[in-house]
Write a protein that holds these residues in place. Structure first.
Motif, PDB file in Angstrom:
ATOM      1  N   TYR A 181      -0.543  -0.362  -6.985  1.00 27.68           N
ATOM      2  CA  TYR A 181       0.498  -1.390  -6.893  1.00 27.68           C
ATOM      3  C   TYR A 181       0.043  -2.666  -7.593  1.00 27.68           C
ATOM      4  N   ASP A 236       0.843  -1.211   0.000  1.00 21.89           N
ATOM      5  CA  ASP A 236       0.000   0.000   0.000  1.00 21.89           C
ATOM      6  C   ASP A 236       0.870   1.251   0.000  1.00 21.89           C
ATOM      7  N   LEU A 237       2.002   1.176   0.712  1.00 19.41           N
ATOM      8  CA  LEU A 237       2.900   2.337   0.804  1.00 19.41           C
ATOM      9  C   LEU A 237       3.919   2.369  -0.334  1.00 19.41           C
ATOM     10  N   SER A 244       3.455   2.251  -3.615  1.00 20.12           N
ATOM     11  CA  SER A 244       3.041   2.850  -4.876  1.00 20.12           C
ATOM     12  C   SER A 244       2.380   4.179  -4.535  1.00 20.12           C
ATOM     13  N   PRO A 245       2.670   5.239  -5.311  1.00 25.55           N
ATOM     14  CA  PRO A 245       2.216   6.579  -4.919  1.00 25.55           C
ATOM     15  C   PRO A 245       0.727   6.632  -4.551  1.00 25.55           C
ATOM     16  N   GLN A 246      -0.140   5.966  -5.328  1.00 24.14           N
ATOM     17  CA  GLN A 246      -1.579   6.033  -5.064  1.00 24.14           C
ATOM     18  C   GLN A 246      -2.074   4.892  -4.178  1.00 24.14           C
ATOM     19  N   GLY A 247      -1.178   4.023  -3.735  1.00 21.35           N
ATOM     20  CA  GLY A 247      -1.595   2.969  -2.821  1.00 21.35           C
ATOM     21  C   GLY A 247      -1.753   1.602  -3.470  1.00 21.35           C
ATOM     22  N   ILE A 248      -2.426   0.730  -2.763  1.00 22.89           N
ATOM     23  CA  ILE A 248      -2.448  -0.695  -3.081  1.00 22.89           C
ATOM     24  C   ILE A 248      -3.106  -1.012  -4.430  1.00 22.89           C
TER      25      ILE A 248
END
Lengths: 308, 308
Positions: free
Chosen positions: A244, A234-235, A237-241
């Motif tokens: 990702y 979740d952390l 990738s810039p926009q979250g999970i």
């Protein structure tokens, strides 16, 4: 003053006694073998001393004074609202013990088992109070590693599981709820996933055992000590999970296809691995290495749970 | 004085520049986009300041002074004995870049790529100096997480891999050798094994995402931060790993049979997981949580690698 009954004074029972006593509970410690109970209590005394020395107990604690040996099972259960069984992993013995405990314990007491391999449904179905029975699987040493897996049988009441969860949180543990009975609960399934891939990589000569260990301890494990695998991605990738998963699902699914084939833990493979471990750590140093591990674990716990 | 050339001044290149400079190497930092190089150098300055403030750099360090922007690729490679490419994940671009680097670099310089997904054999086979080319896959942030995966092509010379390993150890990293090319190398395969089982447990409703995360961070991960999975089981049975395998192979093989079926990371599953994550961590707090994670990671690194 709340009271917990700890049934079985071996390593796991000792750990549970420490957890409840340091949180201010009275602890009734019972073992059918009275020598084992005495030995267990002495060991608890040493462990509490060590925890105090390591800064892992409040200064004013009198935890040891709150633990007493109960001479009989009825005496141990009298007045206890939380009962934790930590007997050997034997199904018939657990069935008999739970029947006795269910007959003797206060009607609203919770009956929990430390078993790591037997589902609650296998030893509680015949009991009048089966709705209050469940597995509360700890990690060893329970007074340092806070995870507890709560796993009920189909007939365990949800509010009893909630109550167990609240009690365990209250004494400083980190309970999780395993919602359906499953072999290995959650922890040993995740450990199994890692071990199976580790065995496979070793058996196919992709990497040495030492390098596989290094990949965890000098790589993935540094974050997993304080954020879980979902939090990690979740952390990452810039926009979250979601982002990702969009980016990497293809890669992981492709890896996943080959993960499927779990290797057999055959004799030759185990031997190869054991030979490497023996070169890295001669067997006469196993005990010293365990002490080192426990020291490290205490540093870790101090930093992650006590540094505020 | 030794010199490393860092090709690409993005996040990964910045991390590598810090690793080499803090170990006393001269660093030539090159990016085809000169603005990116300037931006990267400024970011490196801030990161070095933060590391110093956190007690993670020696007091007398002048690491920043050892990093210079090289205006051209030939200038960056001149005098460099270790060259680390950290360009975007594009196969054609890497093929072209490695051809240029191989033509320009000193004959005994090592050529390493930061790629996490492309095997060395895919972009080095056409080169005269292909025996000195390999993947050196770091973890982000490279200056905090020391693992580096060295993965050569079939034609990479073993002594060049050994030399890369020595250099990386010398600058404070923890290199491992991936002996055969394999998708995901070792680290992302182990991470993939955990993620696949985590997705499965979540998709089957066995546990919430939060509880799966808790199982790692409050359970398995506390040890995995300083001992690997093989070391863990070696220390978890009185006589060591052979005894552990004898005792538990049956349980793990039974778990293993069900691990086999990797679930599809489908839209609904990802959405369910993302919804839970958003409840736990509203998206406007992602950035703050990343800063928290980096602080925790620095505490961890200070304790595990700097406390002596």
């Amino acid at each position: 003053m709340k009271t917990a009954a700890i049934i079985g004074a071996g390593l796991i029972g000792q750990g549970w006694a420490i957890v409840f006593a340091r949180a201010g509970w009275n602890v009734n410690l019972y073992d059918p073998n009275s020598q084992a109970a005495e030995k267990g209590l002495a060991m608890i005394g040493s462990l509490l001393g060590m925890l105090k020395q390591e800064g892992l107990l409040p200064d004013d604690t009198s935890a040891a004074n709150r633990i007493r040996i109960a001479p009989t099972l009825p005496d141990a259960l009298a007045g206890a609202e939380y009962i934790q069984e930590s007997a050997p992993e034997n199904l018939e013995a657990k069935r008999a013990l739970f029947a006795e405990m269910d007959a003797l314990a206060a009607p609203d007491a919770l009956l929990c088992s430390s078993t790591s391999t037997i589902p609650a449904s296998a030893f509680t179905g015949h009991l009048a109070g089966r709705a209050r029975c469940m597995v509360a699987h700890p990690v060893n040493p329970t007074y340092l590693i806070p995870l507890v897996e709560l796993s009920g049988a189909p007939w365990t009441a949800a509010d009893h599981i909630e109550r167990a969860k609240d009690i365990l949180l209250d004494v400083g543990q980190r309970p999780i709820v395993v919602r359906k009975e499953i072999e290995g609960f959650v922890m040993n399934r995740l450990q199994g996933a890692v071990l199976h891939e580790a065995f496979r990589l070793f058996s196919e000569g992709i990497a040495s055992g030492e390098d596989i260990d290094a990949t965890i301890k000098h790589g993935l494990g540094l974050r997993w000590a304080f954020i879980g695998p979902f939090e990690t991605i979740d952390l990452n990738s810039p926009q979250g999970i979601e982002e990702y998963c969009e980016r990497y699902a293809g890669v992981y699914e492709s890896i996943g296809a080959s993960l499927g084939k779990c290797v057999d833990w055959n004799k030759a493979l185990r031997q190869g691995l054991a030979d490497e471990r023996k070169r890295e750590l001669p067997r006469d140093q196993l005990e010293a290495k365990r002490l080192w591990r426990d020291q490290k674990l205490m540093q870790m716990v101090r930093q992650l749970y006590h540094a505020g």
